[in-house]
Motif scaffolding. Sequence first.
Motif, PDB file in Angstrom:
ATOM      1  N   SER A 145       8.446   4.118 -28.345  1.00  7.83           N
ATOM      2  CA  SER A 145       7.047   3.705 -28.252  1.00  7.83           C
ATOM      3  C   SER A 145       6.798   2.891 -26.983  1.00  7.83           C
ATOM      4  N   ALA A 146       7.727   2.007 -26.665  1.00 13.19           N
ATOM      5  CA  ALA A 146       7.599   1.199 -25.449  1.00 13.19           C
ATOM      6  C   ALA A 146       7.656   2.090 -24.205  1.00 13.19           C
ATOM      7  N   VAL A 147       8.575   3.045 -24.185  1.00  9.38           N
ATOM      8  CA  VAL A 147       8.683   3.968 -23.053  1.00  9.38           C
ATOM      9  C   VAL A 147       7.388   4.764 -22.920  1.00  9.38           C
ATOM     10  N   ARG A 157       0.832  -1.210   0.000  1.00  5.66           N
ATOM     11  CA  ARG A 157       0.000   0.000   0.000  1.00  5.66           C
ATOM     12  C   ARG A 157       0.865   1.257   0.000  1.00  5.66           C
ATOM     13  N   GLU A 158       1.779   1.269  -0.964  1.00  7.09           N
ATOM     14  CA  GLU A 158       2.723   2.381  -1.095  1.00  7.09           C
ATOM     15  C   GLU A 158       2.723   2.877  -2.541  1.00  7.09           C
ATOM     16  N   PRO A 159       1.708   3.649  -2.916  1.00  8.67           N
ATOM     17  CA  PRO A 159       1.625   4.118  -4.299  1.00  8.67           C
ATOM     18  C   PRO A 159       2.778   5.025  -4.710  1.00  8.67           C
ATOM     19  N   HIS A 160       3.493   5.577  -3.726  1.00 10.48           N
ATOM     20  CA  HIS A 160       4.631   6.427  -4.061  1.00 10.48           C
ATOM     21  C   HIS A 160       5.708   5.668  -4.828  1.00 10.48           C
ATOM     22  N   ARG A 161       5.704   4.351  -4.710  1.00 12.38           N
ATOM     23  CA  ARG A 161       6.668   3.553  -5.474  1.00 12.38           C
ATOM     24  C   ARG A 161       6.465   3.761  -6.980  1.00 12.38           C
ATOM     25  N   LEU A 162       5.214   3.864  -7.397  1.00 14.12           N
ATOM     26  CA  LEU A 162       4.914   4.055  -8.817  1.00 14.12           C
ATOM     27  C   LEU A 162       5.326   5.452  -9.274  1.00 14.12           C
ATOM     28  N   SER A 163       5.030   6.469  -8.486  1.00 15.14           N
ATOM     29  CA  SER A 163       5.413   7.827  -8.892  1.00 15.14           C
ATOM     30  C   SER A 163       6.937   7.970  -8.941  1.00 15.14           C
ATOM     31  N   GLY A 164       7.622   7.364  -7.998  1.00 12.25           N
ATOM     32  CA  GLY A 164       9.089   7.406  -8.002  1.00 12.25           C
ATOM     33  C   GLY A 164       9.665   6.697  -9.221  1.00 12.25           C
ATOM     34  N   GLY A 201       2.596   6.091 -20.139  1.00 12.25           N
ATOM     35  CA  GLY A 201       1.148   6.268 -20.252  1.00 12.25           C
ATOM     36  C   GLY A 201       0.388   5.399 -19.275  1.00 12.25           C
ATOM     37  N   LEU A 202       0.806   4.148 -19.124  1.00 15.39           N
ATOM     38  CA  LEU A 202       0.160   3.239 -18.185  1.00 15.39           C
ATOM     39  C   LEU A 202       0.320   3.743 -16.750  1.00 15.39           C
ATOM     40  N   ALA A 203       1.523   4.155 -16.400  1.00 14.94           N
ATOM     41  CA  ALA A 203       1.767   4.643 -15.033  1.00 14.94           C
ATOM     42  C   ALA A 203       0.935   5.894 -14.746  1.00 14.94           C
ATOM     43  N   GLY A 247      -4.222   8.173 -12.358  1.00 22.85           N
ATOM     44  CA  GLY A 247      -5.319   9.077 -12.657  1.00 22.85           C
ATOM     45  C   GLY A 247      -4.864  10.426 -13.190  1.00 22.85           C
ATOM     46  N   ILE A 248      -3.701  10.430 -13.808  1.00 23.22           N
ATOM     47  CA  ILE A 248      -3.100  11.659 -14.336  1.00 23.22           C
ATOM     48  C   ILE A 248      -3.165  11.629 -15.861  1.00 23.22           C
ATOM     49  N   SER A 249      -3.453  12.766 -16.452  1.00 25.47           N
ATOM     50  CA  SER A 249      -3.652  12.834 -17.905  1.00 25.47           C
ATOM     51  C   SER A 249      -2.356  12.604 -18.675  1.00 25.47           C
ATOM     52  N   THR A 250      -2.523  12.185 -19.917  1.00 27.72           N
ATOM     53  CA  THR A 250      -1.402  11.943 -20.830  1.00 27.72           C
ATOM     54  C   THR A 250      -1.524  12.926 -21.996  1.00 27.72           C
TER      55      THR A 250
END
Length: 179
Positions: free
Chosen positions: A158-160, A116-123, A165-167, A172-175
């Motif tokens: 494209s992969a990056v 339960r540490e969503p900051h891992r994804l933002s980092g 985009g997925l992250a 919930g942040i726009s692309t």
Amino acid sequence: VLFRSKRAGRIVTLNDLIDEVGKDAARYFFIDRKPRAHLDFDMELAKKQSSENPVFYCQYAYARINSIMKKAKKAKISLKDFDTKNLRKLNKDEELRLIKKMLELKSILIGAAEHREPHRLSGYLHELAGMFHKYYAKYHIIDEKRIEMTQARLYLCSAVKNVIGLALDLMGISTPQKM
């Protein structure tokens, strides 16, 4: 939700904060902190449209790749006839590090969910965006004289873009398509 500003002695609602900095910046800054960490929300940083602002920095990487793809299309360079054996041309240290970083996404997501540490994804996202920006600054992506290398680098871009985009979507942040 109310936030108290100790220095100014006023209360700020979450709606006020979103009105001031936008929902993308608000979400990113809240996700980016560790669950038990104190939050010092830097409104001026959240409003900046520069590499200092982490959400702008990540969104800009996504938009930059869109721009690269448009330039390739104008140059009539496409991935539809791409031969995957050309991926072997991606042998620079920065290219290999980008590939390895993208492969970490699954374990980052599992760890973020389990702990339960969503900051891992933002980092992770901020680090991947930084790696891409450095790669872009160092290497010429589109070279009409070296089509196979260009296609390999476009494939990497494209992969990056897909991973970024997925992250962003998971947070919930726009692309943005351009910035």
